[in-house]
Design an enzyme around this catalytic site. Structure first.
Site, PDB file in Angstrom:
ATOM      1  N   GLU A  63     -23.374  20.902  22.418  1.00 50.48           N
ATOM      2  CA  GLU A  63     -23.413  19.311  22.713  1.00 50.48           C
ATOM      3  C   GLU A  63     -24.053  18.881  21.362  1.00 50.48           C
ATOM      4  O   GLU A  63     -23.639  17.891  20.846  1.00 50.48           O
ATOM      5  CB  GLU A  63     -24.187  19.054  23.968  1.00 50.48           C
ATOM      6  CG  GLU A  63     -24.379  17.466  24.065  1.00 50.48           C
ATOM      7  CD  GLU A  63     -25.383  16.962  25.233  1.00 50.48           C
ATOM      8  OE1 GLU A  63     -25.007  16.898  26.337  1.00 50.48           O
ATOM      9  OE2 GLU A  63     -26.667  17.343  25.084  1.00 50.48           O
ATOM     10  N   HIS A  89     -21.270  12.168  21.856  1.00 51.04           N
ATOM     11  CA  HIS A  89     -21.497  13.712  21.368  1.00 51.04           C
ATOM     12  C   HIS A  89     -20.133  14.252  20.719  1.00 51.04           C
ATOM     13  O   HIS A  89     -19.269  14.061  21.184  1.00 51.04           O
ATOM     14  CB  HIS A  89     -22.157  14.674  22.176  1.00 51.04           C
ATOM     15  CG  HIS A  89     -23.450  14.530  22.896  1.00 51.04           C
ATOM     16  ND1 HIS A  89     -24.517  14.540  22.142  1.00 51.04           N
ATOM     17  CD2 HIS A  89     -23.741  13.910  23.790  1.00 51.04           C
ATOM     18  CE1 HIS A  89     -25.662  14.050  22.730  1.00 51.04           C
ATOM     19  NE2 HIS A  89     -25.147  13.698  23.904  1.00 51.04           N
ATOM     20  N   ASP A 140     -11.292  13.625  25.427  1.00 45.88           N
ATOM     21  CA  ASP A 140     -11.228  13.401  23.909  1.00 45.88           C
ATOM     22  C   ASP A 140     -11.209  11.657  23.795  1.00 45.88           C
ATOM     23  O   ASP A 140     -10.362  11.312  24.333  1.00 45.88           O
ATOM     24  CB  ASP A 140     -10.248  13.932  22.898  1.00 45.88           C
ATOM     25  CG  ASP A 140     -10.607  13.866  21.399  1.00 45.88           C
ATOM     26  OD1 ASP A 140     -11.837  13.877  21.336  1.00 45.88           O
ATOM     27  OD2 ASP A 140      -9.904  13.804  20.715  1.00 45.88           O
ATOM     28  N   HIS A 141     -12.490  11.221  23.149  1.00 45.77           N
ATOM     29  CA  HIS A 141     -12.654   9.834  23.131  1.00 45.77           C
ATOM     30  C   HIS A 141     -12.645   8.889  24.319  1.00 45.77           C
ATOM     31  O   HIS A 141     -12.027   7.909  24.430  1.00 45.77           O
ATOM     32  CB  HIS A 141     -11.540   9.162  22.172  1.00 45.77           C
ATOM     33  CG  HIS A 141     -11.600   9.572  20.637  1.00 45.77           C
ATOM     34  ND1 HIS A 141     -11.392  10.876  20.214  1.00 45.77           N
ATOM     35  CD2 HIS A 141     -12.001   8.859  19.402  1.00 45.77           C
ATOM     36  CE1 HIS A 141     -11.967  10.765  18.893  1.00 45.77           C
ATOM     37  NE2 HIS A 141     -12.210   9.717  18.429  1.00 45.77           N
ATOM     38  N   CYS A 190     -30.440  11.027  26.262  1.00 52.90           N
ATOM     39  CA  CYS A 190     -28.978  11.070  27.036  1.00 52.90           C
ATOM     40  C   CYS A 190     -28.957  10.194  28.274  1.00 52.90           C
ATOM     41  O   CYS A 190     -27.942  10.033  28.797  1.00 52.90           O
ATOM     42  CB  CYS A 190     -28.955  12.458  27.446  1.00 52.90           C
ATOM     43  SG  CYS A 190     -28.050  13.317  26.119  1.00 52.90           S
ATOM     44  N   HIS A 233     -23.803   6.934  24.603  1.00 52.69           N
ATOM     45  CA  HIS A 233     -23.835   7.409  23.252  1.00 52.69           C
ATOM     46  C   HIS A 233     -22.924   8.357  23.360  1.00 52.69           C
ATOM     47  O   HIS A 233     -22.176   8.968  24.590  1.00 52.69           O
ATOM     48  CB  HIS A 233     -25.427   7.789  23.154  1.00 52.69           C
ATOM     49  CG  HIS A 233     -25.588   9.004  23.983  1.00 52.69           C
ATOM     50  ND1 HIS A 233     -26.104   8.828  25.222  1.00 52.69           N
ATOM     51  CD2 HIS A 233     -25.600  10.303  23.809  1.00 52.69           C
ATOM     52  CE1 HIS A 233     -26.351   9.935  26.037  1.00 52.69           C
ATOM     53  NE2 HIS A 233     -25.865  10.941  25.160  1.00 52.69           N
ATOM     54  N   HIS A 268     -20.993   9.559  26.959  1.00 52.23           N
ATOM     55  CA  HIS A 268     -21.757   9.744  28.365  1.00 52.23           C
ATOM     56  C   HIS A 268     -23.233   9.166  28.443  1.00 52.23           C
ATOM     57  O   HIS A 268     -23.819   8.548  27.752  1.00 52.23           O
ATOM     58  CB  HIS A 268     -21.875  11.375  28.798  1.00 52.23           C
ATOM     59  CG  HIS A 268     -23.175  12.070  28.100  1.00 52.23           C
ATOM     60  ND1 HIS A 268     -23.603  12.974  29.055  1.00 52.23           N
ATOM     61  CD2 HIS A 268     -23.761  11.693  26.969  1.00 52.23           C
ATOM     62  CE1 HIS A 268     -24.657  13.462  28.239  1.00 52.23           C
ATOM     63  NE2 HIS A 268     -24.867  12.845  27.044  1.00 52.23           N
TER      64      HIS A 268
END
Ligand code: NI
Length: 136
Positions: A126, A41, A79-80, A33, A39, A14
Site C-alpha cells: 500500500e 494509494h 484501477d482508478h 486512512c 484519498h 478508499h
C-alpha cells in the site's frame, strides 16, 4: 515445486471507517486512512502461483494467461476506482489492505487453478513501508 510471480499495479481511492463510529473514533483507530473525503494509494500487487515443472519442460503456467486473469478479475475492477464504492468484491468490507488481499485471493483462485497450478500468495504493497501477504 516452482513458484512464479506476476507483478501488477493499480491506483485506487478508499476510506477505512466503520459507519457506526464517529469520525474521531475512526481517526483514532484507522489514522489518516479514515479521512472522510477519501484519498488514494498507488498499490503494487504480486500474485504467486506454484506448480511442478511439467514433463515436457514447458511452462509451469503461461505468464500471459496469468496476466490476463489478474487484469480481468482484479486490475480492471480496481484501477482508478473507489474501493469502497465501485468494487463489487469489496462491498460491505472495510477497505484495509488485509481485506483487499483476501478478496483478491478469492477472485483469482478459481480461475488460476483451472490451469493446473495452485495459487500460493497474494501480496499487496500500500505504501513502500507497508505490505501484507496472504497465503489462503
Ligand atoms: Ni489509505
Amino acid at each position: 515445486m516452482i513458484y512464479i510471480t506476476r507483478r501488477e499495479r493499480f491506483s485506487a481511492a478508499h476510506r477505512m471507517f466503520r459507519q457506526d463510529w464517529s469520525d474521531e473514533r475512526n481517526l483514532e483507530v484507522f489514522g489518516k486512512c479514515s479521512n472522510p473525503n477519501w484519498h488514494g494509494h498507488n498499490y503494487i500487487l504480486w500474485v504467486t502461483v506454484k506448480g511442478e515443472q511439467p514433463e515436457n519442460n514447458s511452462f509451469v503456467m503461461n505468464l500471459n494467461i496469468l496476466k490476463t486473469i489478474i487484469n480481468e478479475k482484479v486490475i480492471e475492477k480496481l484501477d482508478h476506482r473507489n474501493i469502497n464504492l465501485d468494487v463489487s468484491f469489496m462491498k460491505d468490507k472495510i477497505s484495509s489492505t488485509e481485506n483487499l488481499a483476501v478478496a483478491i485471493w478469492d477472485e483469482l483462485k478459481p480461475e488460476i487453478e483451472k490451469n493446473g497450478v495452485l495459487l500460493h500468495c497474494v501480496k499487496i504493497e500500500e505504501t513502500e513501508n507497508n505490505f501484507i501477504e496472504y497465503y489462503g
